[in-house]
Motif scaffolding. Structure first.
Motif, PDB file in Angstrom:
ATOM      1  N   LEU A 107       0.822  -1.212   0.000  1.00  0.00           N
ATOM      2  CA  LEU A 107       0.000   0.000   0.000  1.00  0.00           C
ATOM      3  C   LEU A 107       0.856   1.262   0.000  1.00  0.00           C
ATOM      4  CD1 LEU A 107      -2.723  -1.266   2.477  1.00  0.00           C
ATOM      5  CD2 LEU A 107      -3.069  -0.714   0.053  1.00  0.00           C
ATOM      6  N   ALA A 108       2.048   1.190   0.619  1.00  0.00           N
ATOM      7  CA  ALA A 108       2.955   2.341   0.554  1.00  0.00           C
ATOM      8  C   ALA A 108       3.396   2.583  -0.882  1.00  0.00           C
ATOM      9  CB  ALA A 108       4.159   2.101   1.461  1.00  0.00           C
ATOM     10  N   ALA A 109       3.691   1.498  -1.619  1.00  0.00           N
ATOM     11  CA  ALA A 109       4.080   1.645  -3.029  1.00  0.00           C
ATOM     12  C   ALA A 109       2.918   2.178  -3.862  1.00  0.00           C
ATOM     13  CB  ALA A 109       4.561   0.304  -3.572  1.00  0.00           C
ATOM     14  N   LEU A 110       1.701   1.706  -3.582  1.00  0.00           N
ATOM     15  CA  LEU A 110       0.536   2.197  -4.304  1.00  0.00           C
ATOM     16  C   LEU A 110       0.291   3.673  -4.011  1.00  0.00           C
ATOM     17  CD1 LEU A 110      -1.983  -0.766  -3.891  1.00  0.00           C
ATOM     18  CD2 LEU A 110      -0.862  -0.013  -6.000  1.00  0.00           C
TER      19      LEU A 110
ATOM     20  N   LEU B  72       8.706   4.881   1.634  1.00  0.00           N
ATOM     21  CA  LEU B  72       8.248   6.262   1.523  1.00  0.00           C
ATOM     22  C   LEU B  72       9.394   7.233   1.273  1.00  0.00           C
ATOM     23  CD1 LEU B  72       5.588   6.359   4.392  1.00  0.00           C
ATOM     24  CD2 LEU B  72       5.165   6.236   1.933  1.00  0.00           C
ATOM     25  N   VAL B  73      10.554   6.926   1.819  1.00  0.00           N
ATOM     26  CA  VAL B  73      11.689   7.839   1.712  1.00  0.00           C
ATOM     27  C   VAL B  73      12.500   7.609   0.438  1.00  0.00           C
ATOM     28  CG1 VAL B  73      13.910   8.458   2.759  1.00  0.00           C
ATOM     29  CG2 VAL B  73      11.876   8.230   4.183  1.00  0.00           C
ATOM     30  N   LEU B  74      12.670   6.355   0.026  1.00  0.00           N
ATOM     31  CA  LEU B  74      13.594   6.034  -1.053  1.00  0.00           C
ATOM     32  C   LEU B  74      12.932   5.856  -2.417  1.00  0.00           C
ATOM     33  CD1 LEU B  74      15.954   3.475   0.744  1.00  0.00           C
ATOM     34  CD2 LEU B  74      16.317   5.917   0.366  1.00  0.00           C
ATOM     35  N   VAL B  75      11.691   5.394  -2.423  1.00  0.00           N
ATOM     36  CA  VAL B  75      11.053   5.084  -3.706  1.00  0.00           C
ATOM     37  C   VAL B  75      10.433   6.352  -4.286  1.00  0.00           C
ATOM     38  CG1 VAL B  75       9.271   3.724  -4.857  1.00  0.00           C
ATOM     39  CG2 VAL B  75      10.632   2.715  -3.004  1.00  0.00           C
ATOM     40  N   PRO B  76      10.690   6.652  -5.563  1.00  0.00           N
ATOM     41  CA  PRO B  76      10.136   7.873  -6.164  1.00  0.00           C
ATOM     42  C   PRO B  76       8.647   7.745  -6.442  1.00  0.00           C
ATOM     43  CG  PRO B  76      11.355   6.622  -7.800  1.00  0.00           C
ATOM     44  CD  PRO B  76      11.588   5.932  -6.490  1.00  0.00           C
ATOM     45  N   ASP B  77       7.985   8.871  -6.443  1.00  0.00           N
ATOM     46  CA  ASP B  77       6.573   8.879  -6.788  1.00  0.00           C
ATOM     47  C   ASP B  77       6.415   8.894  -8.309  1.00  0.00           C
ATOM     48  OD1 ASP B  77       7.186  11.467  -7.565  1.00  0.00           O
ATOM     49  OD2 ASP B  77       6.374  12.365  -5.744  1.00  0.00           O
ATOM     50  N   ARG B  78       5.184   9.134  -8.787  1.00  0.00           N
ATOM     51  CA  ARG B  78       4.944   9.060 -10.228  1.00  0.00           C
ATOM     52  C   ARG B  78       5.629  10.194 -10.980  1.00  0.00           C
ATOM     53  NH1 ARG B  78      -1.479  10.651 -10.525  1.00  0.00           N
ATOM     54  NH2 ARG B  78      -1.368  12.637  -9.369  1.00  0.00           N
ATOM     55  N   ASN B  79       6.026  11.228 -10.236  1.00  0.00           N
ATOM     56  CA  ASN B  79       6.760  12.332 -10.858  1.00  0.00           C
ATOM     57  C   ASN B  79       8.268  12.144 -10.789  1.00  0.00           C
ATOM     58  OD1 ASN B  79       4.359  13.784 -11.466  1.00  0.00           O
ATOM     59  ND2 ASN B  79       4.266  14.478  -9.320  1.00  0.00           N
ATOM     60  N   GLY B  80       8.676  10.998 -10.240  1.00  0.00           N
ATOM     61  CA  GLY B  80      10.094  10.702 -10.167  1.00  0.00           C
ATOM     62  C   GLY B  80      10.822  11.310  -8.988  1.00  0.00           C
TER      63      GLY B  80
ATOM     64  N   PRO C 178      13.517   1.091 -18.504  1.00  0.00           N
ATOM     65  CA  PRO C 178      12.382   1.943 -18.129  1.00  0.00           C
ATOM     66  C   PRO C 178      11.927   1.778 -16.675  1.00  0.00           C
ATOM     67  CG  PRO C 178      12.022   0.953 -20.280  1.00  0.00           C
ATOM     68  CD  PRO C 178      13.237   0.306 -19.720  1.00  0.00           C
ATOM     69  N   SER C 179      12.187   0.653 -16.064  1.00  0.00           N
ATOM     70  CA  SER C 179      11.676   0.427 -14.713  1.00  0.00           C
ATOM     71  C   SER C 179      12.678   0.791 -13.627  1.00  0.00           C
ATOM     72  CB  SER C 179      11.278  -1.039 -14.539  1.00  0.00           C
ATOM     73  OG  SER C 179      12.432  -1.864 -14.673  1.00  0.00           O
ATOM     74  N   VAL C 180      13.795   1.377 -14.003  1.00  0.00           N
ATOM     75  CA  VAL C 180      14.843   1.647 -13.018  1.00  0.00           C
ATOM     76  C   VAL C 180      14.352   2.531 -11.894  1.00  0.00           C
ATOM     77  CG1 VAL C 180      17.029   2.852 -12.688  1.00  0.00           C
ATOM     78  CG2 VAL C 180      16.782   1.241 -14.557  1.00  0.00           C
ATOM     79  N   ALA C 181      13.608   3.579 -12.240  1.00  0.00           N
ATOM     80  CA  ALA C 181      13.229   4.566 -11.247  1.00  0.00           C
ATOM     81  C   ALA C 181      12.383   4.000 -10.111  1.00  0.00           C
ATOM     82  CB  ALA C 181      12.478   5.713 -11.913  1.00  0.00           C
ATOM     83  N   THR C 182      11.599   2.980 -10.370  1.00  0.00           N
ATOM     84  CA  THR C 182      10.705   2.450  -9.344  1.00  0.00           C
ATOM     85  C   THR C 182      11.119   1.057  -8.880  1.00  0.00           C
ATOM     86  OG1 THR C 182       8.860   3.729 -10.201  1.00  0.00           O
ATOM     87  CG2 THR C 182       8.321   1.835  -8.827  1.00  0.00           C
ATOM     88  N   ALA C 183      11.155   0.113  -9.816  1.00  0.00           N
ATOM     89  CA  ALA C 183      11.442  -1.267  -9.436  1.00  0.00           C
ATOM     90  C   ALA C 183      12.805  -1.396  -8.791  1.00  0.00           C
ATOM     91  CB  ALA C 183      11.344  -2.169 -10.665  1.00  0.00           C
ATOM     92  N   ASN C 184      13.792  -0.643  -9.313  1.00  0.00           N
ATOM     93  CA  ASN C 184      15.135  -0.754  -8.742  1.00  0.00           C
ATOM     94  C   ASN C 184      15.177  -0.281  -7.298  1.00  0.00           C
ATOM     95  OD1 ASN C 184      15.835  -1.664 -11.229  1.00  0.00           O
ATOM     96  ND2 ASN C 184      17.361  -0.087 -11.668  1.00  0.00           N
ATOM     97  N   ARG C 185      14.444   0.796  -6.997  1.00  0.00           N
ATOM     98  CA  ARG C 185      14.414   1.277  -5.624  1.00  0.00           C
ATOM     99  C   ARG C 185      13.691   0.279  -4.706  1.00  0.00           C
ATOM    100  NH1 ARG C 185      15.444   6.781  -4.630  1.00  0.00           N
ATOM    101  NH2 ARG C 185      17.053   7.430  -6.123  1.00  0.00           N
ATOM    102  N   LEU C 186      12.614  -0.326  -5.199  1.00  0.00           N
ATOM    103  CA  LEU C 186      11.943  -1.363  -4.416  1.00  0.00           C
ATOM    104  C   LEU C 186      12.856  -2.554  -4.198  1.00  0.00           C
ATOM    105  CD1 LEU C 186       8.348  -1.289  -5.954  1.00  0.00           C
ATOM    106  CD2 LEU C 186       9.001  -0.603  -3.636  1.00  0.00           C
ATOM    107  N   MET C 187      13.634  -2.900  -5.219  1.00  0.00           N
ATOM    108  CA  MET C 187      14.608  -3.980  -5.067  1.00  0.00           C
ATOM    109  C   MET C 187      15.656  -3.623  -4.023  1.00  0.00           C
ATOM    110  SD  MET C 187      15.174  -5.142  -9.032  1.00  0.00           S
ATOM    111  CE  MET C 187      16.559  -6.194  -8.584  1.00  0.00           C
ATOM    112  N   LEU C 188      16.082  -2.365  -4.020  1.00  0.00           N
ATOM    113  CA  LEU C 188      17.056  -1.923  -3.032  1.00  0.00           C
ATOM    114  C   LEU C 188      16.506  -2.076  -1.621  1.00  0.00           C
ATOM    115  CD1 LEU C 188      19.723  -0.486  -2.272  1.00  0.00           C
ATOM    116  CD2 LEU C 188      18.501   1.690  -2.561  1.00  0.00           C
ATOM    117  N   VAL C 189      15.255  -1.689  -1.427  1.00  0.00           N
ATOM    118  CA  VAL C 189      14.632  -1.806  -0.100  1.00  0.00           C
ATOM    119  C   VAL C 189      14.495  -3.268   0.303  1.00  0.00           C
ATOM    120  CG1 VAL C 189      12.544  -1.377   1.233  1.00  0.00           C
ATOM    121  CG2 VAL C 189      13.428   0.396  -0.298  1.00  0.00           C
ATOM    122  N   CYS C 190      13.957  -4.097  -0.595  1.00  0.00           N
ATOM    123  CA  CYS C 190      13.760  -5.521  -0.279  1.00  0.00           C
ATOM    124  C   CYS C 190      15.089  -6.223  -0.047  1.00  0.00           C
ATOM    125  CB  CYS C 190      12.997  -6.212  -1.404  1.00  0.00           C
ATOM    126  SG  CYS C 190      11.283  -5.668  -1.572  1.00  0.00           S
TER     127      CYS C 190
END
Length: 850
Positions: free
Chosen positions: A162-165, A204-212, A283-295
Motif C-alpha cells: 500500500l505504501a508503493a501504491l 516512503l523515503v527512497l522510492v520515487p513517486d509518479r513524478n520521479g 524503463p523500470s529503473v526509477a521504481t522497481a530498482n528502488r523497491l529492489m534496493l529496499v527488499c
C-alpha cells in the motif's frame, strides 16, 4: 509503472487465492485444531478474552497473576479471534481463519507489488509461488504455532504494498489503507510492528513517486499509526520488569542452515539477480530498482541477524529471521525477474515462461509433504503427557493447581477456570521470574524437604499438584515424597489406565485471605530480602507464622509512623542516608514495643562503626571461623531446643567464614550464643520492645547449606522479637468479580489481608471504601494492613485500575483517531495555518534530496 489490466489481475488473484486455500486445507494447516507448540497458549488467551472482555488488563489464571498484554503480545489477534468466536465460530477455527487470511495477504500483496512495479504477470506469479513453496514461510505456524507473528507479517506485507501504491497515486484513501495496515502490524506483534515501520519508512523515503521524486519528509506519514497505537506502546515504554532480559544469547545459523528452509527461494533469487544484472530493462529503473534496493537491504539485515553473533532480543531467535526475510527475498526475486528484458511475445506463448511457471508449481507441490509431515497438531495435549492428569474442580478460583510443565499449563485455562502457578506468557509478563524459578525448581525436586514444599504450596495457594514424572524425569523423585506424606497429600484416583499423577494438597490456603500473623518488614537490598524469605522455607515458617514484607534499601526512608505499622523489622544488608537519624528511628520504634532483628553482615549500621542503641552491643569486629563453630549456647528462649551441632560448617569457598563478634554488650542485653570465646548472637529487651543482634551472616549461611535447624534458629529469633501473639485466626470469605476485582469480607478482627497475586502498581486496596497501602509481601505478592480502628465485619476490595500511563496512551490514541476522522473538517484550516512553514521545510528537504 503501467497499471495491470483489471480483469487479468483479478483472475490471477483468484487463482492464487484458491491455490493458497487448497494448499492450506490439503496439508491440514488451515483445518483442525490449533497448530504448533504455542498454539494452545494462544487459544487460551482467545478463550480468556472472550470470557472476561472488557476486563482484559490482568490475567489471574497464569503465573499467580500477570498483565494480560502489557509486556507481551499486542491484543489485535486475540480481539479479532475472540470477535469471530463471539459470532459462534469455534475459537480454534477462528484462529486458523485469521492465519489463512494472513497467508492470503502475504501471497496476494506480493503478486500485486511485483505486477504493478514491473508490469509482468509471470514475475508476480513466480514470486508468489516461490513464497508458498518456501518451507521457512510455513514453519513458524505449523511447527512453532507463532500465530501473532504470522498475523503481523500479513499486515506488514499489505503495508509495504500500500505504501508503493500510495506513491504511485497519492490519495487519502490509499494513505488510510496503508495507515490501517501499519496499525495492524504494530498491534499484532512488537517485532513485526517495528519491521513494518522500518520497511514502509524506507519505501516512503527512497522510492520515487509518479513524478520521479523521492522525499524524506514522507516519513512523517508514519506518525499517525504510531500515535494510534499509543494505548499499548506508551505504557509499554514505561513498563519495567526486574529479572527480565532485554537481550539474550542464541546460537547463530550456519550457511547450511539457510539451504533447506529457504529452498528453492534463495537459488532462484540468485539466478534472478544475475539475470537482472545482465538483462535488466531500463524503463523500470526509477521504481522497481528502488523497491529492489529496499527488499534486498531488509533481507540482508534480517539474514545478518541470523548468521552473525550479534546481541539479540529475548525471544527473537536466529531461525525466526528466515520467515521474516522470505517475503522480501521473494519480492526481490519477482522484481528482478520482471525487470529482465525479454522478447515482446505474450508470456502465454513463451516456452521459457511456461517452464518457469511449471517449475514454480512443482516447487509448491513439493513442499506439501514437508508441511504435512512436520506439522505439530494438538501439541500440548498428547495422550501420553496427560495420561496421569485428573481433572479438578473446573470452577474453583480461590486456589491454584501447580505444575512444572507447559504440557499442562498452556491449555489448562482454555478448559478450566482454575488459576495455576504456570501459564504461557512472554518473559516480561511474569512479574516475579526469580520467585517463579525457585518454585519450579524446588517444589518438584525430590531432594527438597517437605517443609520447603509445604511452605511454597501455602504461599502459592496450591490445592492440586500435577507431577508428570514419566514425561519429565526430573520430577520423578517427588512422587514417593508425596505418597509418603498422607497427612499432606492425597492421590486423586485415576479415571484412566496407569497411575494418577495428580495429588490434592490437604492443607491449602486461599489466594485471598485475612491474617493475624505478625507483619515483618525486611529492610535491605532485594537480594537480601530473597535470602531471608527463602530461609523461612527451610523451617516451614509459612503464612500462619509471619507475613514478611519487602522493604527498601534505606532505614531512614521510613518515618516513625511507617515503622509503627509493623510488628517487627529485620535489617539485613540495609543502608542509611543518615546513620544517626536511622538509629533514632529504630530506637523510638523498639522503645514503643517493636521487634528488631539485625544481622551485622553487609550493613554498616551493625558492623561495629558508630553503633548506637537500640543495638544490644557497644562494638563489633570481624573475625574468621574455619570449619568448627565451637558453639556454646546460653539458656534462652532463642536457643531452647536448637541443635547447634547440626549447623553447616563455618566455611566459604574453601576458606573461613567471616563473622562479626561483639566487643561489648549493653547492660540490658546478654549473649545467647558464643563461637568459642566470641559473642556472636546478643539479645535483650529495650523499652517495651525486643532486639536480636547476630554477627553470623545467618541468612546467607542458611541458604548456602539449606539447613532446617539454622532456619529454625532464625525463625525462633524472629518470633521472639515480635512477641508471640495469641490472636484468634481471622475469619473471612472472598468473592472474585472477574479478573480485576476481588472482595474479601472480614468477619473478625484481623491485622491485614494477604492477596496472593503478583504485586503490580495498578492494583489498589480499599478497606470499607477507604484506600490503603499495598505492600509487596512474600514471593512478590500483595498485602494490606487494616487501619487501626477498623470496624468489623469489614469489606476489603482489591481493584485493578489503569495507571496515568495507561490513560495517557488511551487519550493519545483516541485523539489521533478523532483527528483522522475529522480531517476533512479541520484539515483545510490547519493546512492554511501551517502552509507557509511546511512549504519552506519541504523546499529545504527537497533541495537536500537533489
Amino acid at each position: 509503472m503501467k497499471a495491470p489490466r483489471g480483469s487479468l489481475a483479478a483472475f490471477d488473484a483468484l487463482v492464487l487465492a484458491v491455490g493458497v486455500i487448497v494448499f492450506g486445507v490439503a496439508t491440514g494447516a488451515f483445518a483442525g485444531s490449533v497448530k504448533g507448540y504455542d498454539g494452545w497458549g494462544h487459544l487460551t488467551k482467545v478463550v480468556l478474552v472472550l470470557r472476561d472482555f472488557p476486563a482484559v488488563d490482568w490475567n489471574y489464571d497464569w503465573y499467580s497473576g500477570s498483565p494480560f498484554f502489557l509486556g507481551g503480545y499486542p491484543p489485535l489477534f486475540y480481539f479479532a479471534a475472540s470477535a469471530l468466536a463471539g459470532l459462534g465460530v469455534d475459537a480454534a477455527v477462528a484462529m486458523n481463519l485469521l492465519i489463512a487470511f494472513s497467508y492470503l495477504a502475504l501471497t496476494l500483496s506480493l503478486y500485486a507489488l511485483v505486477r504493478i512495479a514491473t508490469g509482468s504477470r509471470l514475475a508476480g506469479i513466480v514470486a508468489s509461488g516461490l513464497l508458498i513453496a518456501t518451507p521457512a514461510v510455513w514453519t513458524p505456524f505449523v511447527q512453532a504455532g507463532l500465530y501473532t507473528r504470522v498475523f503481523g507479517m500479513g499486515f506488514t506485507s499489505l503495508a509495504f504494498l500500500l505504501a508503493a501504491l500510495f506513491l504511485r497515486r497519492p490519495t487519502t484513501t490509499r494513505y488510510l489503507m496503508c495507515l490501517a495496515a501499519v496499525f495492524g502490524a504494530l498491534n499484532s506483534h512488537i517485532v513485526l510492528g517495528a519491521l513494518a515501520i522500518f520497511a514502509v519508512g524506507l519505501v516512503l523515503v527512497l522510492v520515487p513517486d509518479r513524478n520521479g521524486h523521492a522525499r524524506r519528509w514522507r516519513v512523517v506519514l508514519l506518525v499517525p499509526p504510531v500515535l494510534l497505537s499509543a494505548y499499548y506502546y506508551l505504557p509499554l515504554v514505561l513498563y519495567t520488569q526486574s529479572g527480565s532480559q532485554v537481550t539474550a544469547v542464541y546460537p547463530t545459523l550456519g550457511i547450511d542452515g539457510l539451504v533447506s528452509p529457504l529452498f528453492p527461494l534463495v537459488p532462484i533469487a540468485a539466478l534472478a539477480m544475475i539475470g537482472w544484472l545482465r538483462l535488466r530493462s531500463r524503463p523500470s529503473v526509477a521504481t522497481a530498482n528502488r523497491l529492489m534496493l529496499v527488499c534486498g537491504g531488509l533481507s540482508a539485515v534480517l539474514l545478518v541477524y541470523a548468521l552473525v553473533p550479534l546481541p539479540r532480543l529475548a525471544g527473537l531467535r536466529s531461525p525466526d529471521m528466515l520467515f521474516l526475510s522470505s517475503w522480501f527475498l521473494a519480492a526481490l526475486t519477482g522484481l528482478a525477474l520482471g525487470s529482465i528484458k525479454v522478447p515482446a511475445v505474450s508470456w502465454q506463448r513463451n516456452s521459457a515462461a511456461f517452464i518457469v511457471t511449471a517449475a514454480t508449481l512443482v516447487s509448491v507441490l513439493a513442499v506439501i509433504p514437508f508441511v504435512t509431515q512436520t506439522m505439530v497438531r494438538d501439541p500440548a495435549r498428547p495422550e501420553t503427557a496427560l495420561a496421569g492428569w485428573q481433572p479438578v474442580d473446573p470452577m474453583e478460583t480461590n486456589f491454584r493447581v501447580a505444575s512444572p510443565t507447559d504440557n499442562l499449563s498452556v491449555w489448562l485455562n482454555a478448559v478450566y477456570d482454575v488459576p495455576q502457578t504456570r501459564g504461557y506468557a512472554a518473559i516480561p509478563q511474569i512479574r516475579n521470574p526469580d520467585w517463579q524459578f525457585w518454585l519450579d525448581s524446588t517444589a518438584w525436586d525430590g531432594a527438597a524437604s517437605e517443609g520447603q514444599r509445604s511452605f511454597l504450596f501455602d504461599w502459592y495457594a496450591v490445592k492440586w499438584v500435577y507431577v508428570p514424572s514419566p514425561y519429565m524425569p526430573s520430577t520423578a523423585g517427588v512422587v514417593p515424597k508425596l505418597t509418603g506424606h498422607p497427612d499432606l497429600y492425597r492421590a486423586v484416583p485415576s479415571t484412566q489406565d496407569g497411575p494418577s499423577l495428580t495429588f490434592s494438597y490437604l492443607r491449602p490456603t486461599p489466594i485471598a485471605v485475612a491474617s493475624n500473623a505478625p507483619v515483618i518488614l525486611v529492610i535491605g537490598e532485594p537480594d537480601s530480602y530473597q535470602l531471608v524469605f527463602r530461609d523461612l522455607s527451610y523451617g516451614d515458617f509459612d503464612t500462619a507464622h509471619a507475613i514478611p514484607v519487602q522493604g527498601g534499601r534505606y532505614v531512614d526512608d521510613y518515618s516513625a509512623q511507617d515503622l509503627a505499622k509493623f510488628d517487627e523489622v529485620v535489617i539485613y544488608g540495609a543502608l542509611a542516608h543518615d546513620a544517626a537519624h536511622a538509629f533514632d528511628l529504630l530506637k523510638g520504634y523498639v522503645s514503643s514495643g517493636g521487634g528488631l532483628v539485625i544481622d551485622a553482615s553487609g550493613s554498616p549500621l551493625a558492623d561495629g562503626s558508630g553503633i548506637n542503641e537500640p543495638l544490644p552491643i557497644t562494638g563489633a569486629t570481624g573475625r574468621g571461623v574455619n570449619g568448627d563453630w565451637r558453639f556454646k549456647a546460653e539458656s534462652s528462649p532463642l536457643t531452647e531446643g536448637i541443635d547447634f551441632s547440626s549447623f553447616g560448617p563455618a566455611r566459604y569457598d574453601g576458606g573461613p567464614w567471616t563473622v562479626s563478634v561483639a566487643t561489648g554488650v549493653r547492660s540490658w542485653a546478654r549473649t545467647v550464643l558464643w563461637s568459642g570465646t566470641d559473642s556472636v548472637v546478643v539479645a535483650g529487651e529495650f523499652g517495651q520492645g525486643r532486639v536480636v543482634w547476630s554477627g553470623l551472616n545467618l541468612p546467607y549461611h542458611i541458604d548456602s547449606y539449606r539447613s532446617a535447624e539454622e532456619s529454625r534458629f532464625l525463625t525462633t529469633a524472629m518470633a521472639w522479637a515480635s512477641r508471640p501473639r495469641n490472636d484468634l485466626t481471622a475469619t473471612a470469605s472472598a468473592r472474585r468479580d472477574g479478573p480485576q476485582r476481588v472482595t474479601i469480607t472480614v468477619d473478625s478482627s484481623a491485622r491485614g489481608v494477604l492477596f496472593k497475586e503478583s504485586w503490580f502498581d495498578r492494583w489498589h486496596a480499599y478497606v470499607n471504601g477507604h484506600e490503603v497501602q499495598v505492600l509487596r509481601a512474600g514471593p512478590g505478592f500483595m498485602y494490606s494492613l487494616l487501619p487501626r480502628g477498623t470496624r468489623f465485619p469489614a469489606e476489603v476490595q482489591w481493584r485493578y485500575e489503569k495507571s496515568v500511563a495507561d490513560w495517557a496512551g488511551i487519550a493519545v490514541s483516541a485523539a489521533t483517531l478523532i483527528a483522522i476522522l475529522a480531517w476533512p473538517v479541520w484539515g483545510g484550516p490547519v493546512r492554511k495555518w501551517l502552509g507557509g512553514w511546511w512549504l519552506r521545510r519541504r523546499k529545504a528537504w527537497d533541495s537536500d534530496d537533489g
